[in-house]
Motif scaffolding. Structure first.
Motif, mmCIF file in Angstrom:
data_model
loop_
_atom_site.group_PDB
_atom_site.id
_atom_site.type_symbol
_atom_site.label_atom_id
_atom_site.label_comp_id
_atom_site.label_asym_id
_atom_site.label_seq_id
_atom_site.Cartn_x
_atom_site.Cartn_y
_atom_site.Cartn_z
ATOM 1 N N THR A 145 0.871 -1.176 0.000
ATOM 2 C CA THR A 145 0.000 0.000 0.000
ATOM 3 C C THR A 145 0.905 1.221 0.000
ATOM 4 O OG1 THR A 145 -1.813 -1.120 1.110
ATOM 5 C CG2 THR A 145 -1.686 1.273 1.425
ATOM 6 N N TYR A 146 0.499 2.247 -0.755
ATOM 7 C CA TYR A 146 1.315 3.460 -0.769
ATOM 8 C C TYR A 146 0.426 4.696 -0.655
ATOM 9 C CZ TYR A 146 4.461 7.171 -2.201
ATOM 10 O OH TYR A 146 5.197 8.328 -2.235
ATOM 11 N N ARG A 147 0.766 5.508 0.326
ATOM 12 C CA ARG A 147 0.112 6.814 0.497
ATOM 13 C C ARG A 147 1.228 7.851 0.577
ATOM 14 N NH1 ARG A 147 -3.895 7.739 5.506
ATOM 15 N NH2 ARG A 147 -4.946 6.104 4.357
ATOM 16 N N PRO A 148 1.260 8.799 -0.396
ATOM 17 C CA PRO A 148 2.352 9.783 -0.354
ATOM 18 C C PRO A 148 2.343 10.528 0.976
ATOM 19 C CG PRO A 148 1.094 9.992 -2.387
ATOM 20 C CD PRO A 148 0.328 9.059 -1.500
ATOM 21 N N PRO A 149 3.533 10.796 1.528
ATOM 22 C CA PRO A 149 3.603 11.489 2.811
ATOM 23 C C PRO A 149 2.798 12.778 2.781
ATOM 24 C CG PRO A 149 5.790 10.844 2.053
ATOM 25 C CD PRO A 149 4.851 10.515 0.951
ATOM 26 N N GLY A 150 2.060 13.034 3.846
ATOM 27 C CA GLY A 150 1.297 14.282 3.952
ATOM 28 C C GLY A 150 -0.029 14.276 3.205
ATOM 29 N N THR A 151 -0.407 13.119 2.644
ATOM 30 C CA THR A 151 -1.697 13.061 1.948
ATOM 31 C C THR A 151 -2.638 12.099 2.686
ATOM 32 O OG1 THR A 151 -1.091 11.253 0.484
ATOM 33 C CG2 THR A 151 -0.585 13.473 -0.295
ATOM 34 N N GLU A 152 -3.902 12.175 2.321
ATOM 35 C CA GLU A 152 -4.930 11.400 3.031
ATOM 36 C C GLU A 152 -5.370 10.167 2.264
ATOM 37 O OE1 GLU A 152 -6.385 12.171 6.106
ATOM 38 O OE2 GLU A 152 -4.625 13.481 6.175
ATOM 39 N N GLN A 153 -4.892 10.066 0.996
ATOM 40 C CA GLN A 153 -5.457 9.006 0.157
ATOM 41 C C GLN A 153 -4.392 8.025 -0.318
ATOM 42 O OE1 GLN A 153 -7.557 10.633 -3.203
ATOM 43 N NE2 GLN A 153 -8.467 8.657 -3.696
ATOM 44 N N ASN A 154 -4.710 6.742 -0.285
ATOM 45 C CA ASN A 154 -3.781 5.731 -0.821
ATOM 46 C C ASN A 154 -3.767 5.795 -2.341
ATOM 47 O OD1 ASN A 154 -3.364 4.833 1.748
ATOM 48 N ND2 ASN A 154 -4.646 3.001 1.555
ATOM 49 N N LEU A 155 -2.568 5.792 -2.926
ATOM 50 C CA LEU A 155 -2.482 5.692 -4.393
ATOM 51 C C LEU A 155 -2.452 4.235 -4.822
ATOM 52 C CD1 LEU A 155 0.112 8.430 -5.406
ATOM 53 C CD2 LEU A 155 -2.370 8.573 -5.279
ATOM 54 N N LEU A 156 -1.918 3.365 -3.939
ATOM 55 C CA LEU A 156 -1.893 1.928 -4.208
ATOM 56 C C LEU A 156 -2.475 1.214 -3.008
ATOM 57 C CD1 LEU A 156 1.741 1.602 -5.640
ATOM 58 C CD2 LEU A 156 -0.392 1.741 -6.942
ATOM 59 N N ASN A 157 -3.291 0.172 -3.268
ATOM 60 C CA ASN A 157 -3.993 -0.529 -2.196
ATOM 61 C C ASN A 157 -3.723 -2.021 -2.240
ATOM 62 O OD1 ASN A 157 -5.669 1.388 -0.678
ATOM 63 N ND2 ASN A 157 -6.428 1.875 -2.739
ATOM 64 N N ALA A 173 11.531 0.423 -7.880
ATOM 65 C CA ALA A 173 12.885 0.943 -8.127
ATOM 66 C C ALA A 173 13.487 1.579 -6.883
ATOM 67 C CB ALA A 173 12.838 1.960 -9.269
ATOM 68 N N GLY A 174 12.721 1.624 -5.799
ATOM 69 C CA GLY A 174 13.235 2.185 -4.555
ATOM 70 C C GLY A 174 13.217 3.702 -4.519
ATOM 71 N N LEU A 175 12.457 4.320 -5.412
ATOM 72 C CA LEU A 175 12.414 5.787 -5.436
ATOM 73 C C LEU A 175 11.435 6.314 -4.385
ATOM 74 C CD1 LEU A 175 12.474 6.207 -9.317
ATOM 75 C CD2 LEU A 175 14.370 6.445 -7.708
ATOM 76 N N SER A 176 10.495 5.482 -3.987
ATOM 77 C CA SER A 176 9.610 5.798 -2.850
ATOM 78 C C SER A 176 9.505 4.508 -2.038
ATOM 79 C CB SER A 176 8.203 6.181 -3.302
ATOM 80 O OG SER A 176 8.216 6.999 -4.421
ATOM 81 N N GLU A 177 9.073 4.662 -0.788
ATOM 82 C CA GLU A 177 8.936 3.470 0.067
ATOM 83 C C GLU A 177 7.476 3.138 0.288
ATOM 84 O OE1 GLU A 177 10.901 2.798 3.711
ATOM 85 O OE2 GLU A 177 12.715 3.806 2.996
ATOM 86 N N PRO A 178 7.124 1.859 0.238
ATOM 87 C CA PRO A 178 5.731 1.500 0.514
ATOM 88 C C PRO A 178 5.332 1.947 1.917
ATOM 89 C CG PRO A 178 6.988 -0.435 -0.193
ATOM 90 C CD PRO A 178 7.960 0.678 -0.026
#
Ligand SMILES: Nc1ncnc2c1ncn2[C@@H]1O[C@H](COP(=O)(O)OP(=O)(O)OP(=O)(O)O)[C@@H](O)[C@H]1O
Length: 271
Positions: free
Chosen positions: A50-62, A92-97
């Protein structure tokens, strides 16, 4: 100009005599690699990511689940904005789950799991972004490929290895008729795309992530890139995000649809 045999005229900075000792080490490590391959196989395992960008309220990946065996070709398709590129960036490790894991699971010949490791610590991962030529920075092909290579003398062996990799990478993408002094921006669209792939292949990635590899190319260059991917598939695990389903169909071993809202399900290509 240079031919396949002389493929890369290594400049003074990286043109060192390739010592027999290093050649032997490569042969030994190649044999070890073969032995490892014969002893089983490995598989990329994305588990409940699951991924939710830091500081946001919504998951981009579930809760994304995905398995891709080594030397397979996977394709993710789905509507624009559904989260396909975001998933590649996590791999690619550019963001962390935010939660979940991205691992390499090893299996023995009978298919029994024998070891689990994190993807980025156990495998080399290369990523080619959409329209990679837009990010070319250097004035020559050589500078573009060697951008970021270490400059210290202590890294001599590493440089020699990279120089050899460079030669192999150029051969494997069929970039054997261009000059290393050429301006990357003067290359044709198809050759720019090959160059972008070669830049990643120099690092000998185990997993190659490609975001829309055919986008913006004319029909001839698209056919060339498809043929190239067919060859690369023999030696690399490849995961592609694309809308060009028809052209990539013959290469695809597994496919998944990304739904709006960031959930993924395995699904045959809608042909
Ligand atoms: N850091 C972020 N913060 C907030 N929203 C983001 C962030 N990164 C991406 N998004 C949004 O997440 C959604 C998914 O984007 P992504 O680029 O992964 O989609 P995609 O499926 O690859 O789309 P396309 O097919 O158009 O390339 C988009 O709506 C995008 O605007």
């Amino acid at each position: 100009m240079f031919s396949a045999a002389t493929a890369v005229a290594i400049p003074p900075a990286v043109s060192y005599y390739f010592p027999e000792k290093l050649a032997r080490r490569r042969r030994i490590s190649w044999c070890c690699r073969m032995a490892r391959v014969q002893a089983g196989y490995s598989q990329l395992e994305v588990r409940k990511v699951t991924y939710r960008p830091p500081g946001t309220e919504q998951n981009l990946l579930n809760e994304i689940n995905l398995s891709l065996r080594e030397k397979s070709f996977g394709l993710i398709f789905g509507r624009s904005g559904s989260g396909k590129t975001t998933l590649l960036q996590l791999l690619a490790g550019l963001s962390e789950p935010t939660s979940g894991s991205i691992c390499i699971q090893k299996y023995d010949d009978s298919g029994n799991p024998i070891g689990l490791s994190e993807l980025l610590t156990s495998q080399r991962v290369g990523i080619v972004f959409q329209f990679p030529e837009r990010y070319f920075l250097a004035d020559t092909v050589l500078e573009e490929v060697t951008f970021g290579w270490p400059r210290q003398k202590a890294d001599l062996l590493f440089k020699e290895q990279l120089a050899l990799n460079l030669q192999n990478a150029f051969k494997s993408v069929g970039l054997t008729t261009i000059s290393l002094d050429e301006d990357p921006q003067s290359l044709s669209g198809g050759f720019k795309r090959r160059l972008a792939l070669a830049i990643q292949l120099v690092q000998t990635p185990d997993l190659l992530l490609l975001d829309e590899p055919l986008a913006g190319l004319d029909w001839k260059a698209r056919a060339d890139v498809v043929n190239l991917l067919k060859d690369l598939k023999k030696h690399h695990t490849i995961l592609v995000v694309s809308h060009d389903l028809r052209e990539l169909y013959p290469l695809v071993d597994h496919s998944w649809r990304m739904e709006m809202g960031g959930s993924l399900k395995e699904e045959a290509l809608p042909m």
